[in-house]
Design a protein around this motif. Structure first.
Motif, PDB file in Angstrom:
ATOM      1  N   ASP A 194       0.829  -1.208   0.000  1.00 12.25           N
ATOM      2  CA  ASP A 194       0.000   0.000   0.000  1.00 12.25           C
ATOM      3  C   ASP A 194       0.864   1.258   0.000  1.00 12.25           C
ATOM      4  N   LEU A 195       1.878   1.272   0.852  1.00  9.57           N
ATOM      5  CA  LEU A 195       2.744   2.451   0.941  1.00  9.57           C
ATOM      6  C   LEU A 195       3.566   2.622  -0.334  1.00  9.57           C
ATOM      7  N   CYS A 196       4.039   1.540  -0.890  1.00 12.96           N
ATOM      8  CA  CYS A 196       4.784   1.600  -2.149  1.00 12.96           C
ATOM      9  C   CYS A 196       3.905   2.200  -3.247  1.00 12.96           C
TER      10      CYS A 196
ATOM     11  N   ALA B 167      10.286   4.241  -3.206  1.00 19.49           N
ATOM     12  CA  ALA B 167       9.331   3.225  -3.666  1.00 19.49           C
ATOM     13  C   ALA B 167      10.062   1.943  -4.038  1.00 19.49           C
ATOM     14  N   GLN B 168      11.218   2.071  -4.676  1.00 19.41           N
ATOM     15  CA  GLN B 168      12.017   0.894  -5.021  1.00 19.41           C
ATOM     16  C   GLN B 168      12.516   0.182  -3.771  1.00 19.41           C
ATOM     17  N   ALA B 169      12.928   0.948  -2.764  1.00 20.75           N
ATOM     18  CA  ALA B 169      13.384   0.340  -1.510  1.00 20.75           C
ATOM     19  C   ALA B 169      12.239  -0.408  -0.834  1.00 20.75           C
TER      20      ALA B 169
ATOM     21  N   LEU C  52      11.900  -4.422  -0.030  1.00 24.92           N
ATOM     22  CA  LEU C  52      11.546  -4.896   1.310  1.00 24.92           C
ATOM     23  C   LEU C  52      10.375  -5.872   1.225  1.00 24.92           C
ATOM     24  N   VAL C  53       9.358  -5.511   0.470  1.00 26.81           N
ATOM     25  CA  VAL C  53       8.180  -6.366   0.306  1.00 26.81           C
ATOM     26  C   VAL C  53       8.579  -7.693  -0.332  1.00 26.81           C
TER      27      VAL C  53
ATOM     28  N   GLN D 102      14.941  -5.925   8.074  1.00 28.43           N
ATOM     29  CA  GLN D 102      14.359  -4.900   7.203  1.00 28.43           C
ATOM     30  C   GLN D 102      14.386  -3.498   7.819  1.00 28.43           C
ATOM     31  N   LEU D 103      14.674  -3.420   9.105  1.00 26.80           N
ATOM     32  CA  LEU D 103      14.645  -2.121   9.784  1.00 26.80           C
ATOM     33  C   LEU D 103      15.588  -1.078   9.175  1.00 26.80           C
ATOM     34  N   PRO D 104      16.816  -1.430   8.771  1.00 26.63           N
ATOM     35  CA  PRO D 104      17.666  -0.387   8.175  1.00 26.63           C
ATOM     36  C   PRO D 104      17.052   0.256   6.929  1.00 26.63           C
TER      37      PRO D 104
END
Length: 147
Positions: free
Chosen positions: A19-21, A44-46, A50-51, A127-129
């Motif tokens: 959703d955020l992407c 958006a690519q990052a 992650l997804v 995934q936090l970084p």
């Protein structure tokens, strides 16, 4: 096999990430400043990476990962788009909406890490970084948007 609770939590985070992407990509098309557009596309690519990593982890855990966001994401895009059109500073409206949603995703990750067993939480902790990098980008942009 990972527990069903862990898979459910990961799938909820995947959905929020999708959703955020989607919101980032929509914002990148809507903003006027080329530099801001480039930052939003990069973020958006990052998020997409992650997804994809989370989806892979869910598959490795024996689950079926989410591949679509929620219907609310389309509604959110339209809502923010409408607010941005009405705003004196359209780019700032997008930045503030993205900051809000990005902070929500980061907090959801942190809550999930705190709630899950250590071995399950390490998948999310990796995934936090990425999320914190996006967080810093957006809060830096929000700071300049106030100027």
């Amino acid at each position: 096999m990972v527990s069903s609770v862990t898979l459910t939590i990961c799938n909820q985070l995947i959905r929020r990430g999708i959703d955020l992407c989607r919101l980032y990509r929509h914002a990148a098309l809507a903003v006027g400043e080329p530099g801001l557009r480039a930052v939003l596309e990069e973020d958006a690519q990052a998020l997409a990476a992650l997804v994809a990593d989370l989806q892979h982890d869910v598959e490795l855990g024996g689950g079926v990962p989410r591949t679509h966001g929620s219907w609310r994401a389309a509604l959110r895009c339209r809502l923010v788009d409408g607010m941005a059109h009405a705003a004196a500073r359209r780019d700032n409206a997008w930045i503030h909406a993205l900051v809000q949603d990005e902070s929500g995703l980061l907090h959801a990750f942190e809550r999930a890490i705190a709630a899950l067993p250590e071995d399950s939480a390490k998948v999310l902790r990796r995934q936090l970084p990425r999320l914190r990098g996006i967080h810093l980008d957006m809060h830096s942009l929000a700071g300049t948007a106030h100027s």
